[in-house]
Scaffold this motif. Structure first.
Motif, mmCIF file in Angstrom:
data_model
loop_
_atom_site.group_PDB
_atom_site.id
_atom_site.type_symbol
_atom_site.label_atom_id
_atom_site.label_comp_id
_atom_site.label_asym_id
_atom_site.label_seq_id
_atom_site.Cartn_x
_atom_site.Cartn_y
_atom_site.Cartn_z
ATOM 1 N N ALA A 247 0.816 -1.215 0.000
ATOM 2 C CA ALA A 247 0.000 0.000 0.000
ATOM 3 C C ALA A 247 0.850 1.266 0.000
ATOM 4 O O ALA A 247 0.521 2.251 -0.675
ATOM 5 N N GLU A 248 1.953 1.267 0.736
ATOM 6 C CA GLU A 248 2.796 2.461 0.795
ATOM 7 C C GLU A 248 3.429 2.751 -0.560
ATOM 8 O O GLU A 248 3.512 3.912 -0.986
ATOM 9 N N VAL A 249 3.874 1.718 -1.246
ATOM 10 C CA VAL A 249 4.457 1.892 -2.577
ATOM 11 C C VAL A 249 3.416 2.428 -3.545
ATOM 12 O O VAL A 249 3.668 3.399 -4.279
ATOM 13 N N LEU A 250 2.226 1.820 -3.547
ATOM 14 C CA LEU A 250 1.175 2.252 -4.462
ATOM 15 C C LEU A 250 0.733 3.683 -4.160
ATOM 16 O O LEU A 250 0.456 4.457 -5.073
ATOM 17 N N ARG A 251 0.693 4.038 -2.884
ATOM 18 C CA ARG A 251 0.290 5.404 -2.521
ATOM 19 C C ARG A 251 1.307 6.420 -3.039
ATOM 20 O O ARG A 251 0.945 7.486 -3.549
ATOM 21 N N ASP A 252 2.578 6.077 -2.923
ATOM 22 C CA ASP A 252 3.616 6.975 -3.449
ATOM 23 C C ASP A 252 3.507 7.120 -4.959
ATOM 24 O O ASP A 252 3.731 8.202 -5.510
ATOM 25 N N VAL A 253 3.161 6.025 -5.640
ATOM 26 C CA VAL A 253 3.021 6.068 -7.093
ATOM 27 C C VAL A 253 1.834 6.946 -7.484
ATOM 28 O O VAL A 253 1.918 7.754 -8.419
ATOM 29 N N VAL A 254 0.713 6.785 -6.769
ATOM 30 C CA VAL A 254 -0.462 7.624 -7.044
ATOM 31 C C VAL A 254 -0.118 9.092 -6.854
ATOM 32 O O VAL A 254 -0.458 9.941 -7.689
ATOM 33 N N ASN A 255 0.565 9.407 -5.764
ATOM 34 C CA ASN A 255 0.954 10.793 -5.505
ATOM 35 C C ASN A 255 1.911 11.312 -6.567
ATOM 36 O O ASN A 255 1.851 12.492 -6.961
ATOM 37 N N TYR A 256 2.803 10.449 -7.037
ATOM 38 C CA TYR A 256 3.758 10.828 -8.076
ATOM 39 C C TYR A 256 3.021 11.316 -9.317
ATOM 40 O O TYR A 256 3.366 12.363 -9.891
ATOM 41 N N PHE A 257 2.007 10.582 -9.737
ATOM 42 C CA PHE A 257 1.254 10.978 -10.927
ATOM 43 C C PHE A 257 0.315 12.149 -10.636
ATOM 44 O O PHE A 257 0.112 13.021 -11.488
ATOM 45 N N ALA A 258 -0.263 12.191 -9.432
ATOM 46 C CA ALA A 258 -1.198 13.259 -9.088
ATOM 47 C C ALA A 258 -0.516 14.619 -9.086
ATOM 48 O O ALA A 258 -1.078 15.608 -9.573
ATOM 49 N N ILE A 259 0.693 14.675 -8.555
ATOM 50 C CA ILE A 259 1.431 15.939 -8.501
ATOM 51 C C ILE A 259 1.676 16.487 -9.896
ATOM 52 O O ILE A 259 1.682 17.695 -10.124
ATOM 53 N N GLN A 260 1.837 15.590 -10.868
ATOM 54 C CA GLN A 260 2.066 16.009 -12.254
ATOM 55 C C GLN A 260 0.765 16.230 -13.024
ATOM 56 O O GLN A 260 0.787 16.548 -14.208
ATOM 57 N N ARG A 262 -1.266 13.993 -13.947
ATOM 58 C CA ARG A 262 -1.433 12.911 -14.917
ATOM 59 C C ARG A 262 -2.564 12.022 -14.423
ATOM 60 O O ARG A 262 -2.367 10.962 -13.834
ATOM 61 N N VAL A 263 -3.784 12.480 -14.653
ATOM 62 C CA VAL A 263 -4.978 11.879 -14.054
ATOM 63 C C VAL A 263 -5.184 10.424 -14.476
ATOM 64 O O VAL A 263 -5.491 9.580 -13.628
ATOM 65 N N PRO A 264 -5.081 10.059 -15.764
ATOM 66 C CA PRO A 264 -5.311 8.650 -16.130
ATOM 67 C C PRO A 264 -4.393 7.687 -15.391
ATOM 68 O O PRO A 264 -4.837 6.636 -14.915
ATOM 69 N N GLU A 265 -3.110 8.042 -15.255
ATOM 70 C CA GLU A 265 -2.168 7.179 -14.549
ATOM 71 C C GLU A 265 -2.472 7.140 -13.053
ATOM 72 O O GLU A 265 -2.384 6.087 -12.405
ATOM 73 N N ALA A 266 -2.837 8.304 -12.492
ATOM 74 C CA ALA A 266 -3.183 8.353 -11.077
ATOM 75 C C ALA A 266 -4.393 7.474 -10.795
ATOM 76 O O ALA A 266 -4.446 6.765 -9.773
ATOM 77 N N LEU A 267 -5.357 7.496 -11.692
ATOM 78 C CA LEU A 267 -6.535 6.635 -11.539
ATOM 79 C C LEU A 267 -6.169 5.159 -11.642
ATOM 80 O O LEU A 267 -6.660 4.322 -10.866
ATOM 81 N N GLU A 268 -5.327 4.843 -12.600
ATOM 82 C CA GLU A 268 -4.924 3.449 -12.809
ATOM 83 C C GLU A 268 -4.328 2.855 -11.534
ATOM 84 O O GLU A 268 -4.711 1.767 -11.097
ATOM 85 N N TYR A 269 -3.385 3.575 -10.939
ATOM 86 C CA TYR A 269 -2.737 3.054 -9.746
ATOM 87 C C TYR A 269 -3.581 3.275 -8.497
ATOM 88 O O TYR A 269 -3.445 2.537 -7.517
ATOM 89 N N GLY A 270 -4.464 4.264 -8.537
ATOM 90 C CA GLY A 270 -5.390 4.451 -7.437
ATOM 91 C C GLY A 270 -6.345 3.271 -7.299
ATOM 92 O O GLY A 270 -6.679 2.839 -6.189
#
Length: 342
Positions: A247-260, A262-270
């Motif tokens: 969960a911690e890894v996935l949360r960091d990935v979601v935040n990584y895309f959200a900050i940029q 990049r909504v489709p990618e943030a949704l995918e990993y969310g």
């Protein structure tokens, strides 16, 4: 008022567009564009730029101390034109330095340096790094403490991974002007860039032999800080395969895309994170924001209702106060959702 409204609408459509509320020069630039648009068919336009007018750069051609805004876009600046511009400024700088009054005339130094800085900005915008560097160096030759040029030049050199060279330039400028806060900030950023590169190299070495979740998070954070998407994106894909239920890894990935944004990618990993943490109310709220940004109103309401179900009244209150939802406050479905929070 019409120009201000146009700037606001442009900002709403494109988050990277200048904000007229944060930068007053935006409106000045738009006034210049308004004047040019209504007169470009009748006369030629020459500009001494006091603030960047990037809208003009596709049509901009260096012209001595100023530049011309052509009626139509100029696809390429020909080599002979660029060389002529360099030669003009080399000769003019020699002319200025041969005038004994110039050495003690700080206003003249600043004015001419600022004019040359504009040429660097045009070349930089056109992705002509060699020409931009020459122009910026000429600007600094006229006034070594030109913070506008040093800021633009910093971006150019950092993009080319020339941080040590930039540090030397900034250190000399800081010694000449020790009370300049912007110079101190630029030098600090440069030194951080250098140390960040060393940290990344050490982490990459470890990552090459040890595929550890904490190490992944550290390396992703460093790549993000550096703005190195070319390395961060492949690392994200690798991490998703190695740690699909962390969960911690996935949360960091979601935040990584959200900050940029990049909504489709943030949704995918969310969605991947949602499977791992199905009862996380804040995650549901985050997904709701992504769905709203993506224009999927049905999924937005489904997810925000889930957030309320899991988070109760505190979550209702949080949703009611969320700035991003202000534009839909009047919708009956949204009013029904937050009514108990008011």
């Amino acid at each position: 008022m019409a120009i201000y409204q146009a700037a606001i609408e442009r900002r709403q459509k494109d988050g990277s567009a200048p904000d007229p509320n944060a930068d007053p020069t935006v409106l000045n630039s738009m006034v210049g564009e308004w004047i040019w648009q209504r007169n470009k068919d009748q006369r030629r336009f020459f500009v001494e730029e006091s603030f960047p007018m990037e809208w003009s750069y596709p049509n901009a051609v260096p012209h001595g101390l100023c530049y011309e805004i052509k009626k139509d876009p100029v696809p390429v600046l020909k080599p002979e034109l660029v060389q002529g511009d360099m030669d003009y400024w080399s000769e003019y700088i020699d002319h200025l330095k041969n005038d004994p009054r110039f050495e003690d005339d700080i206003d003249a130094q600043r004015s001419f340096s600022k004019l040359r800085n504009t040429g660097g900005n045009i070349y930089k915008w056109r992705q002509m790094p060699e020409a931009a560097e020459k122009a910026y160096r000429q600007a600094l030759e006229l006034w070594p403490g030109n913070t506008e040029t040093l800021n633009n030049f910093s971006e150019l050199l950092l993009q080319q991974n020339r941080a040590p060279e930039l540090r030397d330039i900034l250190e000399r400028a800081s010694k000449a002007d020790p009370n300049n806060g912007l110079l101190a900030m630029l030098l600090g950023n440069c030194e951080r860039k250098i140390s960040l590169g060393k940290e990344i190299t050490a982490l990459e070495t470890q990552w090459g032999t040890t595929k550890d979740a904490k190490l992944f998070q550290q390396l992703l954070a460093k790549y993000s800080e550096e703005g190195n998407l070319a390395k961060a994106d492949p690392l994200v894909k690798q991490g998703a395969i190695l740690f699909p239920t962390n969960a911690e890894v996935l949360r960091d990935v979601v935040n990584y895309f959200a900050i940029q944004n990049r909504v489709p990618e943030a949704l995918e990993y969310g969605k991947k994170l949602e499977k791992v943490s199905p009862d996380d109310a804040d995650l549901k709220l985050g997904l709701a924001k992504f769905y709203m940004a993506a224009g999927n109103r049905a999924e937005f309401y489904r997810m925000v209702k889930e957030a309320v179900r899991l988070g109760g009244l505190p979550m209702r209150e949080k949703i009611a106060m969320e700035p991003i939802f202000q534009q839909i406050q009047a919708e009956p479905d949204f009013q029904s959702l937050i009514r108990n929070a008011q």
